[in-house]
Design a protein around this motif. Structure first.
Motif, PDB file in Angstrom:
ATOM      1  N   ARG A 148       8.057  -4.111 -25.376  1.00  0.00           N
ATOM      2  CA  ARG A 148       8.520  -3.281 -26.493  1.00  0.00           C
ATOM      3  C   ARG A 148       7.400  -3.053 -27.505  1.00  0.00           C
ATOM      4  N   GLN A 164       5.521   0.436 -28.578  1.00  0.00           N
ATOM      5  CA  GLN A 164       5.604   0.844 -29.978  1.00  0.00           C
ATOM      6  C   GLN A 164       4.211   1.041 -30.581  1.00  0.00           C
ATOM      7  N   THR A 212      12.189   5.415 -35.159  1.00  0.00           N
ATOM      8  CA  THR A 212      12.424   5.085 -33.751  1.00  0.00           C
ATOM      9  C   THR A 212      13.903   5.108 -33.409  1.00  0.00           C
ATOM     10  N   LEU A 244      16.454   4.632 -29.712  1.00  0.00           N
ATOM     11  CA  LEU A 244      16.360   4.136 -28.333  1.00  0.00           C
ATOM     12  C   LEU A 244      17.473   4.720 -27.472  1.00  0.00           C
ATOM     13  N   GLN A 260      20.278  -2.163 -30.608  1.00  0.00           N
ATOM     14  CA  GLN A 260      20.255  -2.605 -29.213  1.00  0.00           C
ATOM     15  C   GLN A 260      19.877  -4.082 -29.217  1.00  0.00           C
TER      16      GLN A 260
END
Length: 688
Positions: A252, A256, A499, A501, A685
Motif C-alpha cells: 500500500r 501511495q 485517495t 479505494l 477499508q
C-alpha cells in the motif's frame, strides 16, 4: 584440476571486460570448489560477484567431465543478469519452476541427455513430489556441485527465513561425501554462520569479506507522519543525481508513494509482490535509467544488480540491521559516492510488530487445525478448513506449511487434503518460534537505535553484522536536509485525503453456501452489488485516523468526512447515478452510520430511507478471521423493512468494508426486492 588461465578467460567472457581481474577471494573460492577441498561458505557483500564463483566453477567441472550442478535459489525471477553472464561463458543453465511448466519435459529430457550444466530451482521445488521423483532421483548420483544461494535463508536466525530451506538440511544429510557444496550469502552475522555450520557440516570453510561500503553516505531522519516524508521525498529526490530505489514496508505504501511522486512530476513506478508479469519491464526501466526510481517493497531485493545505483531511500525503518544493510548496499557499488537515507515514521513499529507476530502460527491456531483434522480422519482441504476453523486463509496456510515441514511432520498432504500422521508436534517447534520472535524483537530495537544516530552509521551496521569496522572514512557526500518544506507537507496532506479505494463486487457465494438464505453457487449478475468505493484505509494517513476517532472516540462521524465522501461521489460519478440513499444497520451502534448516511444524503440532495434492519445480534465481523466465517456470520441476520422500495439506483453506506459480504448480502436483498443498481460506499477499508 583447476585451470587458472581458463578461469580468467571465463571471467572476461562473463563480464565482457577484456581487462577483468578476479576480486579478492573470488579465484580462491573457485579453486577450492573445483579441486574438491571441502564445503565452502562465501559471505561477501552484494555486488562482489558470488554468481561468477559458482558459474565458473560449474564450467570448469563440466569441462573436466563431471556431472551437472544444482543451484537452489529464492531469486529465479531476479537472476536474468547472472544467467546472461553464464550463457556468455558457455554455461547451459536451465530452470524448472512454476512459471515454465510448458518446458518441464524439455528440460528433463535435456538433463537425461547430460546437456544441462546447471539446473536452477527454488527451495519450494524440493517439496514437490513430482520433481523429487522425476528429476532429482534421476540425477542425484551425477550431481557434481550443490550451490545454495542466499544461504542465510537456511538459518533460523536468517533475516529472510523461507521455510522450505529447511528441506535442504535433509538433502545435505544424504549427499555422497564427494559432492562439492558451495553456499553463498551477502548478509550473515556470527549467529547465522554458527547455524549454517551446524547444517552444512562441521568442516565448513568460511570465506568472509570486508563489510565496509566506503562509497555510501548514510543518514537517518525522523519524520513521524507520512505527509512529512512524502513532502521530503518530493523535495529531495529530484535534486539527487542518478537513479535509485525507494523502499517501503508495505504494498500500500509503495503504491501511495509512487502515485504521489508521479503527481509531483517525477518518473517513478511501484514494484511490489503484486506487480506480476511487469517485473522484468520495471527492472529494465531502472537498469536503463528510464525511471528516476522504483518505489519498492522487498520484492525488489536479493538478486537485483544495478552497479551505478546512486541512492537507496527507506520510507520506513526495516525490522533488522541485516535486512537494512542488504537493501541499502544496492547503492554505490560502481560509484565513488551514493546516498543511503533512512526515514523513520511513527507507523513503522506497528508494521514490523505485525511481521514479527505473524511469522509463526499461535498455539491456538495449531490446536484448531490439528483438532479439525483429528475430527475428520479422511482429511480436509484448505477451503474445507476455512469452513471449520475461525482462522484466516493466510494463517491456515502458514500453519499447514510449517507443520508439514517439521521432521517428523504431524500432518501430510494426500491429494488435495491434509491429514494427521501418527507423529506429534515436537516441543522444539515452539522453542524455535520463541527464540526467533525474541531475536526479531531485539533486532527491531537495534534498528531504532540506528535511527537515533547522528554519525557513525556504517560503523554501527558493521558491528551489528559482527564484522570488524576497521578504518571507516568520513562520508563523501553532504547530508541532505532534515526538515520538509511546509507548503509541500500541506500538499501531501491534501493528496492523502484525495485517495479513494475501489472494491469489486462478489460474484460467488462461499463454499458450502448460506443456509438461512438458501444461497449457493454464482450470484446472478442482476442481484450483485455494483463496484464500490472506500474513502480511505482504516487508521491510515489522510482520512483513516478521523474515521477511527469518529467510531471509537466521538461516536459521531465529522462533517469533514461527509464533505470528503460528497467530493468522492462527485468524482466517481457512478452511472446510473443513485437516486436515494440507505445504509447497513447495526444493533451495537444503531445511530452512528444512519446519522452519517442521512447527512450525506442531504449533501447530495437525495432522500434517505432505512431499508434494511438487523434481525439479531451476531459477533462483530472483525472477530471473523476468514471469508467463509464472515459470510456465515451475516447469514440470516439482515432483512428488509416493510417499506416499499423505490425501483431506482441507490447508494448503500457503511462505515467499514473488509470481506464485502455485508454489502453483498444487503445488495442481494435489495435487488431481489426490485431495487435499482446498488452502489456500495464505505468510509474505510480494513484488513492487514
Amino acid at each position: 584440476m583447476y585451470k587458472a588461465e581458463r578461469a580468467l578467460e571465463l571471467l572476461k567472457l562473463g563480464t565482457r571486460l577484456s581487462g577483468a581481474k578476479f576480486r579478492e577471494g573470488q579465484e580462491e573460492a573457485i579453486q577450492h570448489i573445483v579441486n574438491g577441498n571441502g564445503r565452502l561458505l562465501v559471505v561477501q557483500k552484494t555486488g562482489w560477484g558470488k554468481s561468477f564463483v559458482y558459474f565458473i566453477a560449474t564450467k570448469l567441472l563440466r569441462e573436466s567431465g563431471m556431472g551437472p550442478a544444482l543451484l537452489i535459489s529464492p531469486l529465479l525471477s531476479l537472476m536474468r543478469n547472472q544467467i546472461a553472464a553464464a550463457v556468455r561463458m558457455g554455461v547451459h543453465a536451465e530452470t524448472i519452476n512454476s512459471d515454465n511448466q510448458d518446458r518441464w519435459e524439455e528440460v528433463e529430457n535435456a538433463m537425461g541427455r547430460n546437456e544441462v550444466d546447471i539446473l536452477l530451482i527454488s527451495p519450494e521445488r524440493l517439496a514437490n513430489e513430482r520433481f523429487r521423483a522425476q528429476v532429482l532421483a534421476r540425477i542425484s548420483d551425477r550431481i557434481a556441485l550443490l550451490v545454495i544461494d542466499e544461504a542465510h535463508c537456511i538459518s533460523d536466525w536468517g533475516h529472510d527465513f523461507r521455510p522450505h530451506y529447511r528441506l535442504i538440511e535433509r538433502i545435505i544429510r544424504f549427499l555422497p561425501p564427494n559432492v562439492r557444496l558451495l553456499a553463498t550469502t551477502a548478509t550473515a552475522n556470527d549467529r547465522v554462520i554458527d547455524d549454517l555450520t551446524e547444517v552444512l557440516g562441521p568442516n565448513l570453510k568460511i570465506s568472509r569479506g570486508d563489510l565496509n561500503r566506503p562509497s555510501l553516505t548514510l543518514q537517518t531522519i525522523r519524520l513521524p507522519t507520512r505527509a512529512e516524508r512524502l513532502a521530503w521525498l518530493a523535495e529531495q529526490v529530484p535534486s539527487l543525481s542518478g537513479h535509485g530505489i525507494i523502499y517501503t514496508l508495505t504494498v500500500r505504501d509503495a503504491e501511495q508513494v509512487s502515485e504521489w511522486l508521479k503527481s509531483c512530476g517525477l518518473k517513478v513506478a511501484a514494484y511490489t509482490g503484486e506487480t506480476g508479469d511487469h517485473r522484468p519491464e520495471l527492472e529494465d526501466a531502472l537498469l536503463q535509467n528510464k525511471v528516476k526510481a522504483l518505489v519498492a517493497t522487498t520484492a525488489l531485493g536479493m538478486g537485483f544488480d544495478k552497479p551505478d545505483l546512486a541512492f537507496v531511500i527507506h520510507y520506513q525503518t526495516p525490522g533488522s540491521a541485516v535486512a537494512y544493510y542488504q537493501q541499502v548496499g544496492r547503492a554505490g557499488r560502481a560509484l565513488d559516492a551514493a546516498y543511503g537515507v533512512l526515514l523513520s515514521g511513527q507507523e513503522e513499529t506497528d508494521i514490523t510488530d505485525y511481521f514479527i507476530e505473524s511469522a509463526f502460527p499461535t498455539r491456538h491456531e495449531v490446536e484448531e487445525v490439528i483438532n479439525a483434522l483429528e475430527a475428520t480422519p479422511e482429511g480436509l482441504s484448505i477451503p474445507q478448513l476455512l469452513g471449520v476453523v475461525n482462522i484466516s486463509k493466510g494463517r491456515i496456510e502458514k500453519t499447514i506449511q510449517l507443520l508439514s515441514l517439521e521432521a517428523p511432520a504431524p500432518i501430510v498432504k494426500q491429494g488435495t487434503k491434509w491429514q494427521l500422521t501418527p507423529e506429534t508436534l515436537s516441543p522444539t517447534f515452539w522453542e524455535r518460534a520463541n527464540r526467533l520472535t525474541e531475536l526479531r524483537r531485539l533486532e527491531q530495537e537495534q534498528m531504532q537505535e540506528y535511527v537515533g544516530l547522528t554519525s557513525g552509521h556504517m560503523d554501527f551496521l558493521i558491528r551489528a553484522l559482527d564484522g570488524k569496522p576497521g578504518n571507516i572514512l568520513p562520508p563523501r557526500l553532504p547530508p541532505l536536509a532534515t526538515e520538509p518544506d511546509i507548503a509541500l507537507v500541506r500538499e501531501a496532506v491534501a493528496f492523502l485525503r484525495r485517495t479513494s479505494l475501489p472494491f469489486e463486487p462478489r460474484k460467488q457465494w462461499p463454499s458450502g453456501g448460506l443456509q438461512h438464505y438458501n444461497l449457493s453457487g454464482r450470484i446472478a449478475s442482476g442481484l450483485q452489488a455494483q463496484p464500490g468505493k472506500a474513502l480511505c484505509v482504516w487508521g491510515d494517513a489522510g482520512w483513516g485516523g478521523l474515521v477511527r476517532q469518529g467510531k471509537y472516540h466521538d461516536g459521531y462521524f465529522s462533517d469533514e468526512l461527509v464533505d470528503a465522501c460528497h467530493e468522492l461521489i462527485k468524482k466517481w460519478n457512478p452511472k446510473p447515478f443513485p437516486e436515494w440513499v440507505t445504509c447497513i444497520p447495526s444493533r451495537r451502534h444503531p445511530d452512528l452510520v444512519p446519522d452519517f448516511a442521512r447527512r450525506l444524503a442531504e449533501a447530495l440532495g437525495l432522500p434517505f430511507r432505512q431499508a434494511l434492519i438487523k434481525t439479531e445480534d451476531r459477533p462483530e465481523q472483525k472477530t471473523m478471521e476468514n471469508s467463509t466465517q464472515q459470510a456465515r456470520n451475516i447469514d440470516g441476520s439482515l432483512a428488509l423493512t416493510d417499506e416499499v422500495l423505490p425501483d431506482s439506483p441507490l447508494l448503500l453506506v457503511d462505515d467499514m468494508v473488509d470481506s464485502r459480504w455485508t454489502f453483498t448480502i444487503a445488495a442481494w436483498l435489495l435487488r431481489s426486492n426490485h431495487s435499482g443498481e446498488v452502489w456500495p460506499l464505505a468510509l474505510a477499508q480494513v484488513g492487514n
